[in-house]
Design an enzyme around this catalytic site. Structure first.
Site, PDB file in Angstrom:
ATOM      1  N   GLU A  71       1.985   9.670   7.030  1.00  0.00           N
ATOM      2  CA  GLU A  71       1.852   7.951   7.225  1.00  0.00           C
ATOM      3  C   GLU A  71       0.485   7.750   7.963  1.00  0.00           C
ATOM      4  O   GLU A  71      -0.259   8.387   8.892  1.00  0.00           O
ATOM      5  CB  GLU A  71       2.949   7.523   8.246  1.00  0.00           C
ATOM      6  N   ASP A  98      -4.041  10.615   6.015  1.00  0.00           N
ATOM      7  CA  ASP A  98      -4.082  10.305   4.688  1.00  0.00           C
ATOM      8  C   ASP A  98      -3.580  11.182   3.593  1.00  0.00           C
ATOM      9  O   ASP A  98      -4.094  12.218   3.662  1.00  0.00           O
ATOM     10  CB  ASP A  98      -5.519  10.013   4.441  1.00  0.00           C
ATOM     11  N   ASP A 121       1.709   0.831  -1.186  1.00  0.00           N
ATOM     12  CA  ASP A 121       0.743  -0.438  -1.066  1.00  0.00           C
ATOM     13  C   ASP A 121       0.439  -0.955  -2.414  1.00  0.00           C
ATOM     14  O   ASP A 121      -0.335   0.089  -2.847  1.00  0.00           O
ATOM     15  CB  ASP A 121      -0.024  -0.544   0.176  1.00  0.00           C
ATOM     16  N   LYS A 125      -5.309  -7.252  -5.510  1.00  0.00           N
ATOM     17  CA  LYS A 125      -6.452  -7.626  -6.063  1.00  0.00           C
ATOM     18  C   LYS A 125      -7.049  -6.522  -6.993  1.00  0.00           C
ATOM     19  O   LYS A 125      -7.247  -5.347  -6.586  1.00  0.00           O
ATOM     20  CB  LYS A 125      -7.525  -8.178  -5.204  1.00  0.00           C
ATOM     21  N   ASP A 157       8.659  -2.307  -6.107  1.00  0.00           N
ATOM     22  CA  ASP A 157       8.818  -3.484  -6.613  1.00  0.00           C
ATOM     23  C   ASP A 157       7.916  -4.329  -7.220  1.00  0.00           C
ATOM     24  O   ASP A 157       8.305  -5.654  -7.612  1.00  0.00           O
ATOM     25  CB  ASP A 157       9.506  -4.340  -5.264  1.00  0.00           C
ATOM     26  N   THR A 194      14.810   3.115   1.653  1.00  0.00           N
ATOM     27  CA  THR A 194      13.658   2.961   2.474  1.00  0.00           C
ATOM     28  C   THR A 194      14.022   1.389   3.133  1.00  0.00           C
ATOM     29  O   THR A 194      14.832   0.681   2.301  1.00  0.00           O
ATOM     30  CB  THR A 194      12.276   3.024   1.948  1.00  0.00           C
ATOM     31  N   HIS A 195      13.299   1.273   4.253  1.00  0.00           N
ATOM     32  CA  HIS A 195      13.337  -0.114   4.658  1.00  0.00           C
ATOM     33  C   HIS A 195      12.733  -1.406   3.544  1.00  0.00           C
ATOM     34  O   HIS A 195      13.350  -2.258   3.446  1.00  0.00           O
ATOM     35  CB  HIS A 195      12.437  -0.497   5.803  1.00  0.00           C
ATOM     36  N   PHE A 196      11.837  -0.758   2.882  1.00  0.00           N
ATOM     37  CA  PHE A 196      11.272  -1.686   1.612  1.00  0.00           C
ATOM     38  C   PHE A 196      12.411  -1.930   0.807  1.00  0.00           C
ATOM     39  O   PHE A 196      12.329  -3.030   0.125  1.00  0.00           O
ATOM     40  CB  PHE A 196       9.948  -1.117   1.043  1.00  0.00           C
TER      41      PHE A 196
HETATM   42  C1  SAM Z   1       4.760  -0.816   1.903  1.00  0.00           C
HETATM   43  S1  SAM Z   1       4.927   0.491   2.974  1.00  0.00           S
HETATM   44  C2  SAM Z   1       6.310   1.077   2.553  1.00  0.00           C
HETATM   45  C3  SAM Z   1       6.839   2.076   3.475  1.00  0.00           C
HETATM   46  C4  SAM Z   1       8.223   2.867   3.287  1.00  0.00           C
HETATM   47  N1  SAM Z   1       7.960   3.887   2.137  1.00  0.00           N
HETATM   48  C5  SAM Z   1       9.180   2.216   2.773  1.00  0.00           C
HETATM   49  O1  SAM Z   1       9.516   2.013   1.576  1.00  0.00           O
HETATM   50  O2  SAM Z   1       9.833   1.186   3.556  1.00  0.00           O
HETATM   51  C6  SAM Z   1       3.463   1.597   2.374  1.00  0.00           C
HETATM   52  C7  SAM Z   1       3.298   2.451   3.661  1.00  0.00           C
HETATM   53  O3  SAM Z   1       2.449   3.539   3.217  1.00  0.00           O
HETATM   54  C8  SAM Z   1       1.523   3.842   4.234  1.00  0.00           C
HETATM   55  N2  SAM Z   1       0.294   4.178   3.667  1.00  0.00           N
HETATM   56  C9  SAM Z   1      -0.731   3.580   2.796  1.00  0.00           C
HETATM   57  N3  SAM Z   1      -1.741   4.442   2.321  1.00  0.00           N
HETATM   58  C10 SAM Z   1      -1.224   5.609   2.975  1.00  0.00           C
HETATM   59  C11 SAM Z   1      -1.926   6.917   2.664  1.00  0.00           C
HETATM   60  N4  SAM Z   1      -3.073   7.079   1.762  1.00  0.00           N
HETATM   61  N5  SAM Z   1      -1.581   7.994   3.385  1.00  0.00           N
HETATM   62  C12 SAM Z   1      -0.402   7.782   4.007  1.00  0.00           C
HETATM   63  N6  SAM Z   1       0.298   6.654   4.067  1.00  0.00           N
HETATM   64  C13 SAM Z   1      -0.090   5.561   3.340  1.00  0.00           C
HETATM   65  C14 SAM Z   1       1.139   2.599   4.841  1.00  0.00           C
HETATM   66  O4  SAM Z   1       0.727   2.355   6.220  1.00  0.00           O
HETATM   67  C15 SAM Z   1       2.640   1.899   4.779  1.00  0.00           C
HETATM   68  O5  SAM Z   1       3.457   2.561   5.885  1.00  0.00           O
END
Ligand code: SAM
Length: 217
Positions: A71, A98, A121, A125, A157, A194-196
């Site tokens: 994360e 990362d 994410d 854009k 989604d 997951t939460h999302f």
């Molecule tokens: C939209 S959230 C979804 C979280 C979780 N997977 C869920 O479904 O509830 C995307 C997560 O990925 C993390 N994230 C984004 N880019 C990342 C990366 N390169 N490496 C690790 N985590 C990353 C973000 O900080 C965020 O917590």
């Protein structure tokens, strides 16, 4: 669809996170899963663990497997690690870092039983699409680090992101799929992957789910 994220509840300051929260730097050097979990067991990786619902449930359901979440956000990494620590789930931990770097720089070939990527994410854009985690280089590393028969789970989604990622997987990897994954019926208020997923389904929005398998040589 874009959803605002609520402030996270406070973490109990007395909770010891040292077993459950690591930095990228702590993992550097030759890969040694035994140092992480005190044993050699099948290892699964989650990219972007957010609040850690998947990691907690998966680690609790399969005590014979080990689970590594990555994360990039420190506060979410700490929050998810605190959940694991509270439930004493010593077969799971969070790396604050990362995921692209963890896969490319730390993980050797064929060490993973599964890779889980849920609701990455979308970077809506067009000029930001290059920041999307589901890119050619990253997915080649997913393929490389999966063992034969290992699986990639990818849910989102965002239909356009789903189609785009599946096209890259088809073009850039030999992973077999996509297999469609049917939604399960939630039997309690937190019975989601997951939460999302939970938030998306409670808003009656579509979820696109896929599963890929690395073929045996
Ligand atoms: C939209 S959230 C979804 C979280 C979780 N997977 C869920 O479904 O509830 C995307 C997560 O990925 C993390 N994230 C984004 N880019 C990342 C990366 N390169 N490496 C690790 N985590 C990353 C973000 O900080 C965020 O917590």
């Amino acid at each position: 669809m874009m959803m605002a994220r609520r402030a996270l509840p406070k973490i109990n300051p007395a909770l010891d996170l040292s077993r459950h929260l690591l930095t990228f730097e702590q993992l550097s050097g030759p890969w040694d899963a035994t140092a992480l979990f005190g044993r050699r067991a099948p290892l699964e990786l989650e990219v972007g663990s957010g609040k850690g619902l998947f990691l907690c449930n998966a680690a609790a359901a399969d005590r014979d497997g080990d689970f590594l979440g990555i994360e990039v956000s420190r506060k979410y990494a700490r929050f998810a690690a605190a959940k694991l620590a509270k439930r004493k789930l010593d077969n799971a931990c969070l790396v604050h870092g990362d995921a692209s770097r963890v896969l490319a720089e730390l993980l050797p070939d064929g060490v993973l039983r599964a890779v889980h990527i849920y609701f990455p994410d979308p970077w809506w854009k067009k000029r930001h699409h290059k920041r999307r985690i589901m890119n050619a280089r990253f997915l080649q590393h997913v393929q490389r680090t999966l063992r034969a028969g290992g699986q990639l789970h990818f849910w989102t989604d965002v239909k356009s992101y789903f189609d785009h990622a599946l096209a890259i997987l088809e073009r850039e990897t030999d992973l077999k799929g996509p297999r469609a994954v049917p939604p399960s019926v939630a039997t309690h208020p937190m019975d989601y992957r997951t939460h999302f997923e939970r938030r998306t389904r409670l808003q009656h929005q579509a979820v696109y789910r896929s599963r890929f398998t690395k073929q045996t040589a």
